[in-house]
Structures are given as structure tokens and as C-alpha cells.
Motif scaffolding. Sequence first.
Motif: not given
Length: 242
Positions: A93-103, A177-181
Amino acid sequence: MAIGQWCMYELGFDLEKYFRDLNSFAEKVTEVSDEKTRGWRDTYREILWQNWYGKEMEFLQACGDLVSKHRDKLQMVGNVTDILEANEFDKAQAVAVPKNIGYKIGKDEFGPGETMSPNELFTRLKKIEKKLWSIPDYPMVLSESFVIHKNPLDTKESQDHKAFAFQVGLKKKKNSPTSAPLKWRLYVHESEANLLKSFSQPKLFSASLASRYHERQQGDPEAFVSRWVGLKVLIRAHHNLK
């Protein structure tokens, strides 16, 4: 988890088959869910639910009845029941998570877990509690990873905490990758913020410091300081006091 698996066993599940089947789905982890319903496909649910397939609500009710009937021995059940885990499926399941939200997934989120009995958990928590609520006997300083500033009241969250004049926030990493300060924040009263700011320079937690805090906040100063030590907002100072 132990009580849940005990219920499954008592109600006729073949637990070893259940986890063997679940791990076998690791190779097809992206196929087990239905895009329309966002739930498990019936083909796989039928395999996992065994004789209870199609009677899921009845199974949950039976679990509740079982727990209620044996509530006086649940601690014993938790202490003696071996917990089975689907490590292969979890990892897939962890490997299947898309890279753009893997963080968003922690490195250890789906790794082999450490199971322990209620007695072991209670003993460990008591040790952690003792450490959490202790005041260090070494100089402490405000960590550079945190910032303290006025509550900006510019978001719904900050407005919901308008009773708190300040916020303590953990700075995000430069490559986040998040925009929050801030990675996270906690809201505090002005007197609490001032006490934390007083650790801009290394100092020991003293009786006079505790007295000043108590006069302004009417709270337990030791509990307050130990909380921020536990959160690593106050850390050990690595140079001598002036």
C-alpha cells in the motif's frame, strides 16, 4: 487489535487464512478497490470475510455482544492473544501511493509494527509519563526550529483560537512540498509565550521563574515547562550559562 482478532477467532474466522489471503493481495494492491465505490471489490471481500461475507453488520453486532459478555476478562485476552499482521500488504500500500503525495506517509507508517500486551503498554507509558513530567536539571534553550509570534487571526484555525494571543510553531523544512509556513502550531497565552521567550538564552528552570509564571498564569509551572521539553521546543543548551 488483540481483542478484535480474538473476536474474529471466536466467531469462526480462520485467522491464518485471513492474513495469508490479505498478504497475497500485495501483488494486486491497486486492483482490490473499486474506483466508483471507493471500497473493496466484492471478489476480494468475499475471500476475506469468509463465512461472514454478506453479513458484515451481523458480524460487528456479534463482536459487540461478545465483548460485552466477556468484558471482565478483556485485559487477560489482550495479554495472551498473539497479534497477526499483514506486513506484505501494508508495505505494498505504501509503495502504491503516488510520489506527489508520498511525503504524507511516514517512513515507518507501514513497516512491521511492534505489538505489545496491555500490561507491557501500561508499563512503558508509565515510564514515558515519568520522563515527560520531569524538569531537566541542565540549562535549557528555545530551539531554533520553532518560532513564537502573535496569533495572526488570518485563518479559521487561528480565529478559533482567538482567546490565545500567541502561537508556537515548528518551522517547515526548506525542501518541504507544502505551502504552509509552519509544519504545526500550538496556541498559547501571552504569559506562556513570554516564559518560553525567556529561554532565548540558556537558563535553568528556577524557583523564581516558576513563581513569576504562577503569579501571571495561575497554573502549574513545572507541568508547563516539562510539556515544552517533551515537545522539544525547549532543548538542552550546549554551551555554558553566562
